[in-house]
Design a protein around this motif. Structure first.
Motif, mmCIF file in Angstrom:
data_model
loop_
_atom_site.group_PDB
_atom_site.id
_atom_site.type_symbol
_atom_site.label_atom_id
_atom_site.label_comp_id
_atom_site.label_asym_id
_atom_site.label_seq_id
_atom_site.Cartn_x
_atom_site.Cartn_y
_atom_site.Cartn_z
ATOM 1 N N MET A 69 -30.647 37.994 37.555
ATOM 2 C CA MET A 69 -30.322 36.681 38.125
ATOM 3 C C MET A 69 -31.514 36.070 38.834
ATOM 4 O O MET A 69 -31.865 34.898 38.610
ATOM 5 N N THR A 70 -32.169 36.873 39.693
ATOM 6 C CA THR A 70 -33.314 36.330 40.426
ATOM 7 C C THR A 70 -34.452 35.987 39.486
ATOM 8 O O THR A 70 -35.172 35.003 39.686
ATOM 9 N N PHE A 71 -34.591 36.776 38.447
ATOM 10 C CA PHE A 71 -35.629 36.499 37.460
ATOM 11 C C PHE A 71 -35.364 35.141 36.801
ATOM 12 O O PHE A 71 -36.281 34.323 36.630
ATOM 13 N N ALA A 100 -41.500 29.946 45.690
ATOM 14 C CA ALA A 100 -40.097 30.356 45.510
ATOM 15 C C ALA A 100 -39.972 31.309 44.347
ATOM 16 O O ALA A 100 -39.322 32.354 44.440
ATOM 17 N N GLY A 101 -40.618 30.931 43.217
ATOM 18 C CA GLY A 101 -40.523 31.779 42.036
ATOM 19 C C GLY A 101 -41.054 33.181 42.295
ATOM 20 O O GLY A 101 -40.438 34.189 41.935
ATOM 21 N N ILE A 102 -42.204 33.245 42.971
ATOM 22 C CA ILE A 102 -42.804 34.557 43.226
ATOM 23 C C ILE A 102 -41.904 35.392 44.137
ATOM 24 O O ILE A 102 -41.667 36.580 43.885
ATOM 25 N N ILE A 103 -41.388 34.744 45.182
ATOM 26 C CA ILE A 103 -40.506 35.499 46.089
ATOM 27 C C ILE A 103 -39.297 36.020 45.330
ATOM 28 O O ILE A 103 -38.880 37.172 45.491
ATOM 29 N N ASN A 104 -38.738 35.163 44.491
ATOM 30 C CA ASN A 104 -37.595 35.606 43.688
ATOM 31 C C ASN A 104 -37.938 36.821 42.852
ATOM 32 O O ASN A 104 -37.183 37.784 42.773
ATOM 33 N N ILE A 105 -39.098 36.760 42.196
ATOM 34 C CA ILE A 105 -39.482 37.886 41.338
ATOM 35 C C ILE A 105 -39.666 39.149 42.174
ATOM 36 O O ILE A 105 -39.214 40.237 41.791
ATOM 37 N N ILE A 106 -40.308 38.995 43.329
ATOM 38 C CA ILE A 106 -40.535 40.174 44.173
ATOM 39 C C ILE A 106 -39.208 40.786 44.613
ATOM 40 O O ILE A 106 -38.979 41.994 44.470
ATOM 41 N N TYR A 146 -30.783 32.063 50.235
ATOM 42 C CA TYR A 146 -29.665 32.626 49.466
ATOM 43 C C TYR A 146 -30.054 33.991 48.906
ATOM 44 O O TYR A 146 -29.331 34.981 49.045
ATOM 45 N N VAL A 147 -31.220 34.051 48.278
ATOM 46 C CA VAL A 147 -31.629 35.299 47.649
ATOM 47 C C VAL A 147 -31.843 36.389 48.699
ATOM 48 O O VAL A 147 -31.475 37.547 48.504
ATOM 49 N N PHE A 148 -32.417 35.996 49.838
ATOM 50 C CA PHE A 148 -32.650 36.973 50.894
ATOM 51 C C PHE A 148 -31.344 37.581 51.388
ATOM 52 O O PHE A 148 -31.230 38.784 51.587
ATOM 53 N N VAL A 149 -30.359 36.708 51.597
ATOM 54 C CA VAL A 149 -29.078 37.212 52.120
ATOM 55 C C VAL A 149 -28.461 38.211 51.152
ATOM 56 O O VAL A 149 -27.990 39.277 51.536
ATOM 57 N N VAL A 150 -28.485 37.842 49.864
ATOM 58 C CA VAL A 150 -27.879 38.766 48.906
ATOM 59 C C VAL A 150 -28.655 40.089 48.866
ATOM 60 O O VAL A 150 -28.072 41.166 48.799
ATOM 61 N N ILE A 170 -22.348 30.113 50.031
ATOM 62 C CA ILE A 170 -22.354 28.818 50.708
ATOM 63 C C ILE A 170 -23.764 28.259 50.764
ATOM 64 O O ILE A 170 -23.995 27.067 50.497
ATOM 65 N N ILE A 171 -24.701 29.163 51.077
ATOM 66 C CA ILE A 171 -26.101 28.719 51.120
ATOM 67 C C ILE A 171 -26.530 28.225 49.752
ATOM 68 O O ILE A 171 -27.166 27.170 49.609
ATOM 69 N N GLY A 172 -26.160 29.023 48.720
ATOM 70 C CA GLY A 172 -26.537 28.653 47.366
ATOM 71 C C GLY A 172 -25.939 27.300 46.988
ATOM 72 O O GLY A 172 -26.599 26.475 46.338
ATOM 73 N N LEU A 173 -24.707 27.095 47.427
ATOM 74 C CA LEU A 173 -24.037 25.819 47.130
ATOM 75 C C LEU A 173 -24.826 24.650 47.696
ATOM 76 O O LEU A 173 -25.048 23.623 47.028
#
Lengths: 122, 729
Positions: free
Chosen positions: B39-41, B12-18, B206-210, B176-179
């Motif tokens: 934010m993703t970082f 998850a962390g790596i995907i967020n960073i990417i 959530y991150v993908f959608v944004v 909503i997903i994040g919630l």
């Protein structure tokens, strides 16, 4: 004294040419249409013919030219036209034996010079 | 379980960073991208806090956990910042107060997190964070940031139109997903100790959608996305679930019968369902989308029909009207405009503009023309794609180039929502300007695709119509000329006879007067009268000749023959020059020899398909005019006079320039130059004024153009452009 025949359907023109040439000392006969013109040609011994290319009724200028040349092969013919320079018309007339081709309007002076040229050659 | 957690956290962390870096580097100067990155970082770092599970030493683990919790605080902060950056240009509020509150809250929490009030301690094996008494503050802060962000989104959604609205709807989805992810996480902390790390999966979604909402220019309609995702989930749950379900049901009975082969049944079911799944998915998706997007599909169908019908209109104006009418109707626009390229003026001119009844009151007038060097046209040639104003503005980086600023300017002047180029064999024939839709919805990618197809088909239809028009006008011109040709000889014959009558009468009268010696007349009044009559008659005689020129010019035009052949221009021009010289020397001006005349042929000039007689006439007149102009400027001594003729080949044309250093024309006269009966020749000796009018006509009969550039007292230059004969014309 040379004799000139004028065939043209424009009365005023014919009158003016007649008057002018008479004053210059020619004997002038005039006709307003082809048929009577040809009659005059046959009966009078004419030296020069002034012929309008486009006549309203009766035989056309070209037809009259042909007949005239048949009646009197050495007749001098001056073609007169109001249609402007037309290569074809000029060539056909010349090939049929016309001696000169003039466009209206031409001054009477020029017309006289042409006539004198042609008749002197005789 | 711990290992599971750590792997999940890592991924998850790596995907967020990417994703964060990807979005950030797409547009490093834009606040939206910056705060999304931050934010993703922060989310990534918060995820890494779970690595504490690896650490054997409890105090170090605690330290690690607390340390990595701090970025977690800032997730809230940056998410609010991010949302504000999205709605900033449509919602005007003083955001400073909000920032102050949030940052102070963050700092308080920051301090608290280092103590045991937030995270009391850490339990290892199985790894679990034990929240402290004030942990709820963290949750409240998180929730507050979340709710505030949500509230801002709602305001933004209400105010937004078009693409922005769509973007915000995606962000709603992501919230909503994040919630859900957050709820699972926090509940898991407090209630169920051994929940598998599904919150990570949801967090990633959530991150993908944004990311999608930010990066993609034209997001799909969110209803479509949700329905597709929903159907996909249902279908594949069934595909996987049914076999497993049945499998577990029949396992025991079957096992007794065939211990080695019991699994074949579920397997078989799985294979069958997996094969059928794509078809089921597609059918379901189609049916649902047919309902959801019914209106969109109807408009697409209408656009396609319009494309097909366009070729039926050979009349250009009707075709253009049809297009704008239909587009406004089908797409529910506020207006539509079409610009077409004018080859004579070399720019894009507005041809049709249509708006429905209710908008007739608006005073908007689209700009009349666009230069072919404008940034709008350049962009079309560069990208060959439609330009959507909102996209341009949304994704315009700060500190833009002049090109983009000009582009935005042009779009603002047009009040355009979208501008679609119309390409015909690599050339932009014109473009379509579409306004905002009355419903304020944006154009989807499919809309734009169809519009591009339509616009290119329109180019064909327009070319067809233009060709028709030209054909018609050529035919009309030809029949007019033929009619004139038929009438002219008769009319001019009649007229010439009148002229002869007039002139010969005048001549005769003058002849009679010649015999009178005027000076010998005794009565003064008779003498004056006769002198007067004589001069009037001379005038009549002279005027008749002008009349003759007019009729011959008319006749010439009328009889202008379609006697075309291959013509060599150089020889033709040389002949024309010789004729002019002859006419001058006839009138007694031998000095014409001293004038400088030059013909320059710059490169291979091919033969022109044209009428020798007409072209020679044109050049004769032009050179003659040049002579006159020089004489008028320099008087009788024309040694400095220069006439230059330059022949060049340019593209598909031959260009002939006739230049002189004569008197030139004033601006006033230049404008009237090609009008019939216009002449600058003061004396009425020469020129009926039909020269240039007729020349232009003759040149146009060769499908060419003629232009005049002149400077008074300096000189004149005529530029004639004649197309080269094309094979098989």
């Amino acid at each position: 004294m040379h004799r000139i025949l004028v065939i043209d359907d424009e009365e005023s023109l014919v009158k003016n040419i007649e008057d002018f040439l008479k004053a210059k000392g020619y004997e002038v006969f005039a006709s307003l249409d082809g048929n009577s013109g040809i009659e005059l040609l046959k009966t009078q011994n004419v030296d020069l013919l002034i012929l309008d290319l486009h006549l309203k009724d009766g035989p056309s200028g070209i037809q009259i030219l042909r007949v005239a040349k048949m009646v009197k092969p050495d007749l001098k013919v001056v073609m007169f036209t109001g249609f402007g320079e037309e290569e074809e018309a000029r060539t056909s007339c010349m090939s049929l034996g016309a001696n000169a081709f003039l466009c209206k309007p031409t001054s009477l002076k020029d017309l006289t010079i042409t006539i004198e040229d042609l008749l002197e050659v005789k | 379980m711990d290992l599971q957690l750590i792997i999940a956290a890592l991924i998850a962390g790596i995907i967020n960073i990417i994703l964060g870096s990807f979005v950030y580097f797409k547009n490093p100067k834009r606040p939206t991208n910056i705060f999304f990155g931050l934010m993703t970082f922060s989310i990534a770092l918060w995820n890494f806090s779970d690595f504490a599970a690896f650490i054997k030493n409890p105090s170090i683990a605690l330290f690690w956990l607390r340390g990595f919790y701090i970025p977690g605080i800032f997730i809230g902060v940056f998410s609010v910042h991010f949302v504000i950056s999205i709605v900033r240009d449509i919602v005007y509020k003083n955001w400073k107060r909000a920032f102050v509150i949030i940052y102070s809250g963050a700092i308080v929490l920051f301090v608290l997190t280092t103590t045991r009030f937030i995270i009391k301690e850490v339990a290892l094996r199985p790894f679990k964070e034990i929240p402290g008494p004030l942990y709820f503050l963290f949750i409240i802060f998180f929730a507050a940031c979340f709710l505030y962000g949500f509230y801002i989104l709602v305001i933004g959604f209400r105010k937004a139109v078009g693409l922005k609205k769509l973007q915000i709807s995606y962000l709603f989805l992501s919230y909503i997903i994040g919630l859900v992810a957050a709820l699972i996480y926090f509940l898991g902390l407090n209630l169920w100790a051994n929940l598998p790390p599904i919150h990570y999966i949801i967090e990633i979604s959530y991150v993908f959608v944004v990311t999608y909402a930010i990066i993609r220019y034209r997001v799909m309609d969110i209803k479509v996305v949700i329905s597709r995702a929903g159907i996909f989930a249902i279908v594949y749950t069934l595909v996987l679930g049914i076999p497993f379900g049945i499998g577990s049901l029949v396992r025991d009975p079957l096992y007794k019968i065939a211990p080695d082969w019991w699994w074949l049944l579920p397997m078989f079911l799985l294979v069958v369902l997996a094969t059928l799944a794509p078809y089921i998915y597609m059918r379901l998706q189609k049916r649902i989308e047919l309902r959801l997007r019914a209106e969109e599909f109807r408009s697409h169908e209408a656009l396609r029909r319009l494309s097909h019908n366009m070729l039926r209109f050979p009349n250009l104006n009707n075709l253009l009207k049809l297009i704008v009418h239909q587009l406004v109707k089908i797409l529910k626009l506020k207006f539509a405009v079409i610009y077409l390229f004018d080859t004579k003026d070399e720019k894009y001119i507005m041809k049709t503009y249509w708006r429905p009844e209710q908008f007739l009151k608006t005073a908007f007038e689209p700009p009349a023309e666009f230069s072919k060097d404008s940034s709008l046209v350049k962009d079309f040639y560069l990208r060959r794609l439609p330009i959507v104003t909102e996209e341009l503005k949304l994704f315009m980086p700060k500190g833009t180039s002049i090109h983009i600023r000009e582009l935005v300017n042009s779009l603002a002047r047009l009040k355009a929502n979208t501008v679609i180029p119309s390409f015909l064999r690599n050339r932009i024939l014109g473009f379509l300007v579409l306004s905002d839709r009355r419903t304020n919805a944006a154009f989807t990618q499919e809309d734009l695709n169809l519009l591009m197809v339509l616009s290119n088909e329109a180019a064909l239809a327009i070319e067809n119509a233009q060709f028709h028009e030209k054909e018609k006008s050529v035919l009309a011109e030809r029949s007019r000329r033929e009619a004139l040709a038929d009438m002219a000889p008769g009319a001019s014959h009649q007229f010439n006879n009148r002229l002869v009558a007039i002139s010969s009468s005048a001549e005769l009268a003058l002849f009679r007067l010649e015999n009178i010696n005027i000076d010998k007349i005794e009565q003064e009044d008779v003498k004056t009268a006769i002198k007067d009559i004589k001069s009037r008659l001379e005038l009549i005689d002279k005027e008749v000749y002008k009349g003759k020129e007019i009729t011959s010019a008319i006749l010439k035009r009328a009889k202008a023959k379609v006697d075309f052949q291959d013509v060599e221009l150089r020889t033709l021009i040389e002949n024309a020059y010789r004729l002019v010289k002859i006419s001058y020397s006839k009138s007694g001006l031998e000095k014409s020899e001293s004038l400088g005349f030059n013909i320059t042929v710059s490169n291979e000039v091919p033969l022109i398909f044209g009428s020798e007689a007409l072209l020679q006439d044109c050049f004769y007149n032009l050179i003659d005019n040049a002579f006159d102009a020089i004489r008028e400027r320099m008087g009788d001594n024309i040694t400095d006079g220069k006439i230059e003729v330059v022949l060049t080949k340019e593209g598909q044309d031959v260009i002939v320039q006739v230049k002189d250093n004569g008197i030139g024309l004033t601006k006033e006269n230049q404008r009237k130059l090609f009008a019939p009966y216009f002449t600058t020749k003061a004396s009425s000796n020469k020129g009926s004024g039909l020269g240039l009018y007729v020349i232009q006509d003759f040149i146009e009969m060769h499908q060419g153009t003629i232009r005049c550039d002149s400077e008074y007292q300096k000189g004149t230059s005529f530029t004639i452009r004649l197309p080269i004969r094309k094979r098989g014309r």
